[in-house]
Design a protein around this motif. Structure first.
Motif, short mmCIF file in Angstrom:
data_model
loop_
_atom_site.label_atom_id
_atom_site.label_comp_id
_atom_site.label_asym_id
_atom_site.label_seq_id
_atom_site.Cartn_x
_atom_site.Cartn_y
_atom_site.Cartn_z
N MET A 1 39.10 13.90 44.96
CA MET A 1 38.78 12.74 43.81
C MET A 1 38.35 11.14 44.24
N SER A 2 38.03 10.58 45.11
CA SER A 2 37.60 9.95 45.48
C SER A 2 36.05 9.94 45.72
N MET A 3 35.80 11.05 46.68
CA MET A 3 34.51 11.59 46.71
C MET A 3 33.38 11.67 45.56
N ASN A 4 34.38 12.40 44.44
CA ASN A 4 33.45 12.67 43.15
C ASN A 4 32.72 10.85 42.25
N LEU A 5 34.19 9.33 43.40
CA LEU A 5 33.78 8.15 42.74
C LEU A 5 32.68 7.77 43.48
N LYS A 6 31.63 8.57 44.55
CA LYS A 6 31.58 7.45 44.77
C LYS A 6 29.97 7.74 43.84
N PRO A 7 29.91 6.42 44.68
CA PRO A 7 28.07 6.05 44.09
C PRO A 7 26.94 7.03 44.04
N GLU A 8 26.77 7.44 45.32
CA GLU A 8 25.97 9.06 45.23
C GLU A 8 25.77 10.10 44.49
N ASN A 9 27.33 10.32 43.78
CA ASN A 9 27.63 11.00 42.96
C ASN A 9 27.33 10.69 42.20
N ILE A 10 27.70 9.74 41.70
CA ILE A 10 27.90 8.89 40.03
C ILE A 10 26.15 9.48 39.97
N LEU A 11 25.51 8.58 40.64
CA LEU A 11 23.77 8.75 40.51
C LEU A 11 23.45 9.89 40.34
N LYS A 268 9.69 10.79 59.79
CA LYS A 268 11.19 10.30 60.19
C LYS A 268 12.15 10.69 60.55
N LYS A 269 12.23 12.05 60.96
CA LYS A 269 13.15 12.25 61.50
C LYS A 269 13.51 12.09 63.20
N GLU A 270 12.40 11.37 64.14
CA GLU A 270 12.54 11.75 65.45
C GLU A 270 12.73 10.49 65.32
N ASP A 271 12.98 8.86 64.00
CA ASP A 271 13.21 7.52 64.31
C ASP A 271 14.54 7.92 63.43
N SER A 272 15.92 8.21 64.69
CA SER A 272 16.91 8.15 64.33
C SER A 272 17.16 7.55 64.47
N GLN A 273 17.27 5.72 64.69
CA GLN A 273 18.26 5.41 64.96
C GLN A 273 18.33 4.77 63.29
N LYS A 274 16.99 4.25 62.33
CA LYS A 274 16.13 3.99 61.23
C LYS A 274 17.52 3.89 59.97
N SER A 275 18.00 3.83 59.26
CA SER A 275 18.98 3.84 58.69
C SER A 275 18.08 3.46 57.44
N GLU A 276 18.50 3.65 56.05
CA GLU A 276 18.14 4.33 54.50
C GLU A 276 18.55 4.70 54.11
N SER A 277 18.93 3.80 52.85
CA SER A 277 19.56 4.03 51.97
C SER A 277 19.84 5.53 51.45
N LYS A 278 20.39 6.32 51.13
CA LYS A 278 20.41 7.06 50.01
C LYS A 278 20.52 6.51 48.49
N LEU A 279 20.88 5.67 48.43
CA LEU A 279 20.93 5.21 46.31
C LEU A 279 19.32 5.13 45.87
N LEU A 280 19.03 4.60 47.33
CA LEU A 280 17.46 4.03 46.26
C LEU A 280 16.58 5.05 45.87
N PRO A 281 16.67 5.85 46.38
CA PRO A 281 15.83 7.14 45.91
C PRO A 281 16.71 7.85 45.07
N LYS A 282 17.63 7.75 44.11
CA LYS A 282 18.18 8.37 43.21
C LYS A 282 18.27 7.03 42.13
N ILE A 283 17.79 5.68 41.90
CA ILE A 283 18.21 5.02 41.39
C ILE A 283 16.28 4.89 41.10
N VAL A 284 15.83 5.33 41.92
CA VAL A 284 14.07 5.06 41.24
C VAL A 284 13.34 6.20 40.19
N ALA A 285 14.03 7.47 40.61
CA ALA A 285 14.28 8.82 40.22
C ALA A 285 15.03 7.84 38.77
N LEU A 286 15.91 8.13 38.19
CA LEU A 286 16.18 7.72 37.00
C LEU A 286 15.83 6.47 36.58
#
Length: 617
Positions: A1-11, A268-286
């Motif tokens: 249930m808690s997984m469904n409330l994740k920001p990523e799933n909400i967006l 970007k796959k070669e640069d495995s250490q670089k962390s990117e936000s998973k929320l930003l693309p969804k926020i931009v899309a919305l």
């Protein structure tokens, strides 16, 4: 249930789901598909004679299928659900295409762009639904191409067959969009094969359209590359807007963006250490989706245009309250809304009482829908003359409607009644046999078919016999509406509606002489002298100095209203425009106000702004 409330799933899930629900609500309460059906009058007859012409030119099959789907728009809820499903399948196929290029949870958000535009564009009731059907078919072929084009040979073959089918089904413009979009879909071919495919697509597209226009179909030079929908008469034609262009361009553009994003992700796959936000693309899309939807709505939807259609819809169904609400709330004057207001008041028996509830700035012209022989008013003209009993003109305008709205259910149903009134039973049967082949309105056929099999039943129908008794005979068509009204009244003195219109004709023209001569007959039609007549008698008496006849009694209520109006008018002596604005709220729906401020100070329908041009108070 808690997984469904994740920001990523909400967006990526919850907000799109809510958006879809709100889109359905938008369809039901803002677009209202029943208004589209009423305005467009889409034809669809179960007959080979009806089907065959649509199959002989590019875009015809899409138009035929659109007309079939539009039959469901006769019902608000069913039409909204069907419309929603069309838009939803467009979004679903766009989502599948984007996922085939680059899997991302943002794709279901981006797919809402064509979904939104599919619905919002219909806020213009002239927008051809054929476009939505064509886009749906275009995306279907793209999806087939993605799923089955496994190598260069199959890819080219499927593209070729798909392009030919799309050209025939939807038209040349959609073939261009399809060709552009097909360059960005996922393909297993690489290197030389990809180059070959990329060259083949535009070359084949151009050559095929030239070949088809010159040897296969009778296509004009104007339409051989950019045909998107059939052109109609000016009053029901759709003028392409920037939103329409965005709608078409969004398909290849979204696929191109998906292709670019996929290339970016691979690097970007070669640069495995670089962390990117998973929320930003969804926020931009919305943000982009909401911005496109909002701007598209405000540039496409016209509340006045909807109210004009709404007034006609409710007038046709005899709902005086809703017709008046739509007509009187327009920001700018509209002649057809004025006509519909007057007509519905006549149909419901409230004409004299409520006539000046609408600002009658066109005067007597709003009592003659064919004053300028305007084909866009053919439905109103037919209904208007049928209501008065001028059956020959009702028949004329009903057939005029069929010129611009072939197989219109509204026109054919009107003609059934008209032919029954005139005793043209074979003509009535012909219309009923055609109406038997439509999807809706079968109840009407069941009701009136017995009248042509047993014509003696007509004598028992009160409406038909009343209209038959109103028909004027041995007259040429009088060019003026007052002449027509006098002839109708001479044919049958019991025609109350005609008497009311004739009296109002004299009132809006401030014709005191003819009005005073006719008002003595008012007791034959009214149990009590209408307040409008009493106001007119008081105003005319004050202007001409002639006393009101002794046998006509003015009610205390009208006398007090008149005295109050005159008293308040005196307070604004020399300030006519100020008086006009100040007194409208209390007296705007009275003849007192009309004669003082509307006639003849508002014409065609511009308000006189120079204080000196007003008659002095």
């Amino acid at each position: 249930m808690s997984m469904n409330l994740k920001p990523e799933n909400i967006l990526s899930k919850f907000i799109p789901a809510v958006y879809l629900f709100l889109a359905l609500i938008y369809l039901i309460f803002i677009i209202q598909p029943e208004f589209i059906f009423h305005h467009v009058q889409p034809p669809f007859i179960y007959s080979n004679l009806f089907f065959s012409p649509f199959l002989k030119y590019p875009g015809g099959p899409a138009e035929l299928l659109a007309n079939l789907i539009l039959q469901m728009f006769y019902y608000r809820l069913a039409g909204s659900v069907v419309f929603f499903l069309v838009a939803f399948f467009i979004a679903w196929m766009m989502f599948q295409l984007l996922n085939s290029i680059c899997k991302s949870k943002s794709n279901r958000i981006w797919a809402l762009i064509p979904f939104s535009l599919t619905i919002i564009l219909s806020g213009n009731y002239n927008f051809p639904f054929t476009v939505n059907v064509s886009v749906l078919f275009l995306l279907l072929i793209l999806l087939v191409l993605v799923k089955t084009g496994k190598n260069i040979i199959t890819g080219i073959l499927i593209f070729t067959f798909g392009a030919v089918a799309l050209y025939w089904f939807a038209g040349s413009g959609y073939l261009l969009v399809f060709s552009a979009a097909s360059l960005f879909i996922k393909s297993p071919v690489k290197n030389w094969a990809k180059i070959t495919y990329s060259v083949y697509v535009p070359v084949f597209t151009i050559l095929f359209m030239l070949l088809a226009a010159n040897f296969l179909f009778a296509v004009s030079l104007k339409n051989q590359f950019l045909w998107f929908y059939e052109q109609k008469a000016w009053f029901m034609s759709y003028k392409p807007s920037p939103v329409f262009i965005i709608y078409l361009v969004s398909i290849p553009l979204l696929l191109a963006a998906g292709k670019g994003f996929a290339l970016f992700q691979n690097r970007k796959k070669e640069d495995s250490q670089k962390s990117e936000s998973k929320l930003l693309p969804k926020i931009v899309a919305l943000f982009v989706v909401f911005a496109v939807a909002g701007l598209s709505h405000f540039t496409t939807f016209n509340s006045d245009a909807k109210k004009i259609v709404e007034a006609d819809f409710f007038c046709y169904s005899g709902n005086a309250e809703k017709t008046a609400k739509a007509a009187t709330s327009l920001k700018e004057y509209n002649f057809s809304a004025n006509l519909n207001y007057n007509l519905v008041m006549s149909k419901t028996g409230n004409l004299t009482e409520n006539f000046f509830g609408f600002l009658q700035i066109k005067g007597a012209e709003a009592m003659q829908p064919d004053v300028e022989f305007a084909s866009q008013l053919s439905f109103i003209a037919s209904d208007f003359y049928y209501d008065l009993g001028f059956i020959s003109e009702a028949r004329h305008w009903a057939y005029e409607s069929l010129v611009f709205y072939p197989y219109s259910i509204r026109a054919m149903q009107s003609l059934v009644k008209i032919h029954l009134v005139t005793g043209e039973y074979k003509a009535a049967e012909k219309m009923l046999r055609t109406l038997e082949k439509v999807m809706i309105g079968r109840k009407f056929v069941k009701e009136f078919m017995p009248y042509v099999t047993d014509t003696t039943m007509v004598a028992a129908n009160k409406e038909l016999m009343e209209k038959r008794s109103f028909i004027p005979s041995e007259y040429e068509l009088n060019p003026s509406i007052d002449g027509r009204l006098r002839e109708l009244l001479a044919a049958n003195g019991n025609n109350k509606k005609v008497f009311e219109f004739l009296m109002l004709f004299y009132l809006v023209n401030a014709d005191a002489e003819n009005f005073s001569a006719m008002v003595v007959n008012a007791p034959d039609y009214f149990s009590k002298t209408p307040a409008v007549y009493e106001e007119a008698l008081l105003m005319f008496s004050a202007r001409t100095g002639q006393p009101i006849r002794e046998n006509i009694k003015i009610s205390d209520e009208t006398q007090n209203r008149y005295n109050s109006f005159v008293q308040k008018l005196e307070q604004f002596k020399g300030k006519t425009r100020l008086a006009r604005n100040a007194l409208y709220a209390e007296y705007g729906k009275t003849y007192l106000y009309f004669l003082q401020f509307v006639y003849p100070n508002i014409q065609e329908p511009e308000i006189v702004t120079d204080e000196n041009e007003y008659p002095a108070i």
